[in-house]
Design an enzyme around this catalytic site. Sequence first.
Site, short mmCIF file in Angstrom:
data_model
loop_
_atom_site.label_atom_id
_atom_site.label_comp_id
_atom_site.label_asym_id
_atom_site.label_seq_id
_atom_site.Cartn_x
_atom_site.Cartn_y
_atom_site.Cartn_z
N LYS A 147 2.87 13.10 -9.53
CA LYS A 147 2.87 14.37 -9.58
C LYS A 147 2.47 14.74 -8.36
O LYS A 147 1.84 13.76 -6.87
CB LYS A 147 0.91 14.26 -10.39
CG LYS A 147 1.00 13.90 -11.69
CD LYS A 147 -0.56 14.26 -12.62
CE LYS A 147 -0.49 14.55 -13.31
NZ LYS A 147 -2.11 13.57 -14.43
N GLY A 189 0.52 -0.10 -4.69
CA GLY A 189 0.81 0.31 -6.36
C GLY A 189 2.49 0.76 -6.96
O GLY A 189 2.81 -0.21 -6.48
#
Length: 397
Positions: free
Chosen positions: A201, A354
Amino acid sequence: MNYNKKTVRDVDVKGKKVLCRCDFNVPQDKATGAITDDQRIVAALPTLRYLLEQGAAVIACSHLGKPKGEWKQSLSLAPVAQRLGQLLGQEVIFAQDIVGEDAQGKAAGLQPGQIMLLENLRFDPGEEKNDPAFAKALASLADIYVSDAFGTVHRAHASTAGVAAYLPAVSGFLIQKELEIMGGAIAHPKRPLVAILGGAKVSSKIGVIHNLLDVADTILIGGGMAYTFAKALGGSVGTSLLEEDRLDYCREMVDKAKAKGVEFLLPVDTLCAAQFSADAQPELVDAMAIPDGRMGMDIGPKTIARFTQAVQGAGTVIWNGPMGVFEFPAFAEGTRALARALAESEAITIVGGGDSAAAVAQLGYADRMTHISTGGGASLEFLEGKELPGVACLLDK
C-alpha cells in the site's frame, strides 16, 4: 531527532542491577509451544554477554505476542528463559510475575554475573498504556536501563520509554547499530542515495516517500503500491491492488520529485495473472496497460533492468517492501533480482524490517547486506523521520 545516544559502553555497570529491554517476541509452534525461530534471542546475546562480563546483574524483559493485558499461559516467556539459558551457557532465573513478589524477591537476590527474565510484560495492562505506576515499579528493580529492542522503540510503552523517567537510560548494541547505520544513511548518506519502496500500500509509505524526497537522489517504486501510481498517471490496472483515495497524493509526489530533481522510477512492465494463486499463469504486459480481469503480481524484465542499473550506481541503498508476490515462485523474480543487485553492489545496503527482511533471508542474500533492520514498524517510522519514543528517552552523548 538526535541519533547520537549513550550506549552500554558509556556507563559503569559493574555491581549494578541492569534492566535490559530485549525483543524476545519469537514465533512458536501453536501445538507444542516450542520456539520455531530463535534469531531474536540470538540477536540479544552480544549486549547481554557484555553486561554479564562487566559484572552486572541483568534483569531481562520482553513482550511476547498480544495478550492485551491478560495472563495467557500460551504466551509465557518460560520457554524463552530456557532457550536463552542454553545459548548463554548459564542458568536464566525466571520470574513467575513482572513486578510482583516473585520478581522483586529474585531481583533483590540477583548477584553480579547472574541473569533473570521477567514474565511477559504485556500480561500487565500498564505496559502498553505506559502507566507511570507500572513503569516506576519496573524501574525499582534496577539501577540502570538498557534499551535493546529496536522493533518496539516506536511504541511509547512502560518498558520502552516510561522507565527512562526513573533510571539512567542507554542503548544496547542492537539499537546502537540501527542508529549508526540507518541514522547515518538518512543524515549523511554516501551518495547517490537510492530508495526502493515496495509492499502492498501507498498509504503505509506516505510519510516515508515524503521524507525521502528531501534526502534521496533516486526513488524506485514497486510492489502493490505501484498500481495506484500507474492509475494516478492515467494507466489501467485491471483488478490490481488500488487505493482510489491516494491518486491525488501519488500525482503530487511525482510532481514534487520533478520539482526537487529526484529521479522517480515506476515500473514500465508488469507480470500479471487472472487470479491470486501460486499456480497462476504469468502474463507480461505494459505497466500502464494491465487488461481487465488481470492483476499485477510482479515487476517485469525491463523494470528489473532499469531498477538494477539504478542500484549499481548507488552509494547507499535503502530498501523497504518487496517488488511483487515473492511468496509465489512465479512472481518472485523482481524481488530476487533486486536482492541480487544489492548483494553484488558496492553500496551501503540497508534493508528495512518486515517483508523485505523476510524476502532477503528467504532468497539467501541476508549475509551480503550491510544491515538488515530488526524492526518492521520502527524502521518505517525511522525512514519517515518521526521521533521514536524509545530512542528519544535515551541519554544523549
